[in-house]
Write an enzyme that holds these catalytic residues in place. Structure first.
Site, PDB file in Angstrom:
ATOM      1  N   LYS A 145     -53.096 -30.941  -1.558  1.00  0.00           N
ATOM      2  CA  LYS A 145     -53.731 -29.721  -2.075  1.00  0.00           C
ATOM      3  C   LYS A 145     -52.759 -29.074  -3.057  1.00  0.00           C
ATOM      4  O   LYS A 145     -51.921 -28.256  -2.651  1.00  0.00           O
ATOM      5  CB  LYS A 145     -54.042 -28.756  -0.927  1.00  0.00           C
ATOM      6  CG  LYS A 145     -55.069 -29.290   0.075  1.00  0.00           C
ATOM      7  CD  LYS A 145     -55.299 -28.289   1.191  1.00  0.00           C
ATOM      8  CE  LYS A 145     -56.313 -28.798   2.198  1.00  0.00           C
ATOM      9  NZ  LYS A 145     -56.421 -27.907   3.383  1.00  0.00           N
ATOM     10  N   ASP A 199     -57.828 -33.535  11.841  1.00  0.00           N
ATOM     11  CA  ASP A 199     -58.572 -32.930  12.946  1.00  0.00           C
ATOM     12  C   ASP A 199     -58.863 -31.455  12.739  1.00  0.00           C
ATOM     13  O   ASP A 199     -58.180 -30.757  11.992  1.00  0.00           O
ATOM     14  CB  ASP A 199     -57.768 -33.055  14.239  1.00  0.00           C
ATOM     15  CG  ASP A 199     -56.541 -32.131  14.220  1.00  0.00           C
ATOM     16  OD1 ASP A 199     -55.693 -32.291  13.324  1.00  0.00           O
ATOM     17  OD2 ASP A 199     -56.455 -31.232  15.079  1.00  0.00           O
ATOM     18  N   ARG A 248     -60.998 -36.717  14.242  1.00  0.00           N
ATOM     19  CA  ARG A 248     -60.089 -37.709  13.648  1.00  0.00           C
ATOM     20  C   ARG A 248     -60.752 -39.070  13.476  1.00  0.00           C
ATOM     21  O   ARG A 248     -60.343 -39.878  12.656  1.00  0.00           O
ATOM     22  CB  ARG A 248     -58.847 -37.896  14.528  1.00  0.00           C
ATOM     23  CG  ARG A 248     -57.954 -36.673  14.656  1.00  0.00           C
ATOM     24  CD  ARG A 248     -56.650 -37.081  15.350  1.00  0.00           C
ATOM     25  NE  ARG A 248     -55.883 -35.940  15.844  1.00  0.00           N
ATOM     26  CZ  ARG A 248     -54.999 -35.253  15.127  1.00  0.00           C
ATOM     27  NH1 ARG A 248     -54.785 -35.568  13.875  1.00  0.00           N
ATOM     28  NH2 ARG A 248     -54.335 -34.255  15.660  1.00  0.00           N
ATOM     29  N   THR A 298     -44.083 -29.070   5.886  1.00  0.00           N
ATOM     30  CA  THR A 298     -43.865 -30.178   6.819  1.00  0.00           C
ATOM     31  C   THR A 298     -43.043 -31.277   6.149  1.00  0.00           C
ATOM     32  O   THR A 298     -42.053 -31.770   6.710  1.00  0.00           O
ATOM     33  CB  THR A 298     -45.217 -30.761   7.282  1.00  0.00           C
ATOM     34  OG1 THR A 298     -46.025 -29.690   7.784  1.00  0.00           O
ATOM     35  CG2 THR A 298     -45.032 -31.806   8.356  1.00  0.00           C
ATOM     36  N   LEU A 299     -43.438 -31.622   4.947  1.00  0.00           N
ATOM     37  CA  LEU A 299     -42.726 -32.654   4.190  1.00  0.00           C
ATOM     38  C   LEU A 299     -41.268 -32.257   3.970  1.00  0.00           C
ATOM     39  O   LEU A 299     -40.357 -33.082   4.088  1.00  0.00           O
ATOM     40  CB  LEU A 299     -43.426 -32.869   2.847  1.00  0.00           C
ATOM     41  CG  LEU A 299     -42.822 -33.926   1.945  1.00  0.00           C
ATOM     42  CD1 LEU A 299     -42.990 -35.305   2.567  1.00  0.00           C
ATOM     43  CD2 LEU A 299     -43.463 -33.889   0.566  1.00  0.00           C
ATOM     44  N   GLU A 341     -47.833 -39.869   4.980  1.00  0.00           N
ATOM     45  CA  GLU A 341     -48.432 -38.610   5.455  1.00  0.00           C
ATOM     46  C   GLU A 341     -49.939 -38.624   5.213  1.00  0.00           C
ATOM     47  O   GLU A 341     -50.407 -39.239   4.255  1.00  0.00           O
ATOM     48  CB  GLU A 341     -47.815 -37.429   4.686  1.00  0.00           C
ATOM     49  CG  GLU A 341     -46.770 -36.664   5.471  1.00  0.00           C
ATOM     50  CD  GLU A 341     -47.337 -35.814   6.607  1.00  0.00           C
ATOM     51  OE1 GLU A 341     -48.443 -36.135   7.120  1.00  0.00           O
ATOM     52  OE2 GLU A 341     -46.687 -34.850   6.999  1.00  0.00           O
ATOM     53  N   ASP A 342     -50.663 -37.934   6.062  1.00  0.00           N
ATOM     54  CA  ASP A 342     -52.106 -37.794   5.827  1.00  0.00           C
ATOM     55  C   ASP A 342     -52.366 -36.825   4.681  1.00  0.00           C
ATOM     56  O   ASP A 342     -53.049 -37.152   3.715  1.00  0.00           O
ATOM     57  CB  ASP A 342     -52.840 -37.339   7.104  1.00  0.00           C
ATOM     58  CG  ASP A 342     -52.212 -36.104   7.758  1.00  0.00           C
ATOM     59  OD1 ASP A 342     -51.137 -35.646   7.320  1.00  0.00           O
ATOM     60  OD2 ASP A 342     -52.804 -35.596   8.719  1.00  0.00           O
ATOM     61  N   GLY A 384     -51.713 -37.171  12.339  1.00  0.00           N
ATOM     62  CA  GLY A 384     -52.765 -37.336  11.335  1.00  0.00           C
ATOM     63  C   GLY A 384     -52.728 -38.608  10.519  1.00  0.00           C
ATOM     64  O   GLY A 384     -53.772 -39.110  10.107  1.00  0.00           O
ATOM     65  N   PHE A 402     -60.590 -26.564   3.899  1.00  0.00           N
ATOM     66  CA  PHE A 402     -60.234 -27.224   5.154  1.00  0.00           C
ATOM     67  C   PHE A 402     -61.067 -28.492   5.320  1.00  0.00           C
ATOM     68  O   PHE A 402     -62.288 -28.473   5.193  1.00  0.00           O
ATOM     69  CB  PHE A 402     -60.456 -26.289   6.354  1.00  0.00           C
ATOM     70  CG  PHE A 402     -59.951 -26.890   7.631  1.00  0.00           C
ATOM     71  CD1 PHE A 402     -58.579 -26.933   7.888  1.00  0.00           C
ATOM     72  CD2 PHE A 402     -60.826 -27.455   8.539  1.00  0.00           C
ATOM     73  CE1 PHE A 402     -58.103 -27.521   9.057  1.00  0.00           C
ATOM     74  CE2 PHE A 402     -60.353 -28.037   9.716  1.00  0.00           C
ATOM     75  CZ  PHE A 402     -58.987 -28.065   9.968  1.00  0.00           C
ATOM     76  N   GLY A 437     -46.540 -28.178   1.833  1.00  0.00           N
ATOM     77  CA  GLY A 437     -45.337 -28.987   1.657  1.00  0.00           C
ATOM     78  C   GLY A 437     -44.233 -28.646   2.645  1.00  0.00           C
ATOM     79  O   GLY A 437     -43.208 -29.318   2.669  1.00  0.00           O
ATOM     80  N   ASP A 487     -50.045 -30.179   2.184  1.00  0.00           N
ATOM     81  CA  ASP A 487     -50.717 -28.914   1.872  1.00  0.00           C
ATOM     82  C   ASP A 487     -49.671 -27.991   1.224  1.00  0.00           C
ATOM     83  O   ASP A 487     -49.398 -28.110   0.043  1.00  0.00           O
ATOM     84  CB  ASP A 487     -51.289 -28.371   3.185  1.00  0.00           C
ATOM     85  CG  ASP A 487     -52.115 -27.116   3.019  1.00  0.00           C
ATOM     86  OD1 ASP A 487     -52.293 -26.656   1.901  1.00  0.00           O
ATOM     87  OD2 ASP A 487     -52.581 -26.575   4.047  1.00  0.00           O
TER      88      ASP A 487
HETATM   89  P1  IMP Z   1     -48.109 -28.432   5.144  1.00  0.00           P
HETATM   90  O1  IMP Z   1     -46.857 -28.327   5.947  1.00  0.00           O
HETATM   91  O2  IMP Z   1     -48.666 -27.084   4.759  1.00  0.00           O
HETATM   92  O3  IMP Z   1     -47.971 -29.342   3.932  1.00  0.00           O
HETATM   93  O4  IMP Z   1     -49.216 -28.997   6.072  1.00  0.00           O
HETATM   94  C1  IMP Z   1     -49.249 -30.286   6.447  1.00  0.00           C
HETATM   95  C2  IMP Z   1     -50.008 -30.471   7.745  1.00  0.00           C
HETATM   96  O5  IMP Z   1     -51.016 -29.471   7.965  1.00  0.00           O
HETATM   97  C3  IMP Z   1     -50.741 -31.779   7.674  1.00  0.00           C
HETATM   98  O6  IMP Z   1     -49.926 -32.837   8.117  1.00  0.00           O
HETATM   99  C4  IMP Z   1     -51.938 -31.526   8.541  1.00  0.00           C
HETATM  100  O7  IMP Z   1     -51.618 -31.832   9.872  1.00  0.00           O
HETATM  101  C5  IMP Z   1     -52.209 -30.066   8.421  1.00  0.00           C
HETATM  102  N1  IMP Z   1     -53.298 -29.772   7.469  1.00  0.00           N
HETATM  103  C6  IMP Z   1     -53.194 -29.244   6.226  1.00  0.00           C
HETATM  104  N2  IMP Z   1     -54.379 -29.099   5.650  1.00  0.00           N
HETATM  105  C7  IMP Z   1     -55.299 -29.558   6.546  1.00  0.00           C
HETATM  106  C8  IMP Z   1     -56.728 -29.687   6.522  1.00  0.00           C
HETATM  107  O8  IMP Z   1     -57.435 -29.333   5.552  1.00  0.00           O
HETATM  108  N3  IMP Z   1     -57.304 -30.207   7.633  1.00  0.00           N
HETATM  109  C9  IMP Z   1     -56.580 -30.611   8.716  1.00  0.00           C
HETATM  110  N4  IMP Z   1     -55.252 -30.510   8.780  1.00  0.00           N
HETATM  111  C10 IMP Z   1     -54.607 -29.986   7.703  1.00  0.00           C
HETATM  112 MG    MG Z   2     -49.846 -34.483   9.444  1.00  0.00          MG
END
Ligand code: IMP
Ligand code: MG
Length: 179
Positions: A134, A162, A168, A110-111, A102-103, A48, A155, A108, A106
């Site tokens: 978010k 994507d 994208r 993944t981070l 990071e894109d 992303g 979303f 967190g 959400d």
């Molecule tokens: P997290 O681990 O919940 O912080 O999610 C992070 C990953 O979820 C991002 O790197 C995105 O790939 C995906 N993601 C979270 N929210 C959205 C969204 O609204 N649209 C598309 N991808 C999202």
């Molecule tokens: Mg991502």
């Protein structure tokens, strides 16, 4: 284009391309002044963040390198569940200032996975740059050093993000219209 259709869903424009670019200029200015003199490596989280990273990095005037990582998911045992591992890192981050790009952050999760794996490599410090966040679904209290936009818990797609692999290439950000 105020609305777009991707597969079975419709989306309404929420952050126009021009606003995104202005915000990226602000972030680049801050990085250029605050991280000047550091040994800088940008670590871009694929897929992303590729578009954000590309526009941001063109505006970075500090001598620095850039590298691209991917979080690979694979199924562990039934007790460990879904394991995520960072792949693609083949340069040393030891004693460097790392900027994770990071894109969107959400929840967190993944981070959190990324930071835990990067810390093992003993960088001097880790900064976080995210185009979108978010805050209402964020489950950690990491400081996001360079943030583009705080957005509601909807979303979104576009500018690298994507829906089922599509959308994208849109240069603005679009929000799902629920129907
Ligand atoms: P997290 O681990 O919940 O912080 O999610 C992070 C990953 O979820 C991002 O790197 C995105 O790939 C995906 N993601 C979270 N929210 C959205 C969204 O609204 N649209 C598309 N991808 C999202
Ligand atoms: Mg991502």
């Amino acid at each position: 284009m105020n609305t777009v259709r991707i597969l079975d869903k419709r989306f309404r424009i929420s952050i126009p391309a021009g606003e995104i670019q202005l915000k990226i200029e602000d972030i680049a200015d801050r990085i250029n002044s605050e991280l000047k003199g550091k040994q800088l490596v940008f670590v871009v989280i694929l897929n992303g963040a590729f578009m954000f990273a590309s526009d941001l990095y063109k505006l970075i005037t500090i001598e620095s390198s850039i590298t691209f990582l991917k979080l690979a998911s694979y199924s562990g045992t039934s007790t460990t569940g879904n394991i995520k591992q960072l792949i693609g890192l083949n340069e040393s981050l030891k004693n460097k200032t790392v900027v994770v790009v990071e894109d969107i952050i959400d929840t967190g999760h993944t981070l959190d996975v990324i930071l835990n794996q990067l810390r093992v490599l003993e960088p001097a410090e880790i900064k976080i740059a995210a185009l979108l966040h978010k805050p209402d679904s964020f489950k950690y209290n990491y400081k996001i050093d360079y943030l583009g936009f705080g957005i509601p818990n909807d979303f979104i797609i576009g500018y690298g993000l994507d829906y089922e692999g599509f959308g994208r290439n849109l240069n603005s950000i679009y929000t799902l219209i629920d129907n």
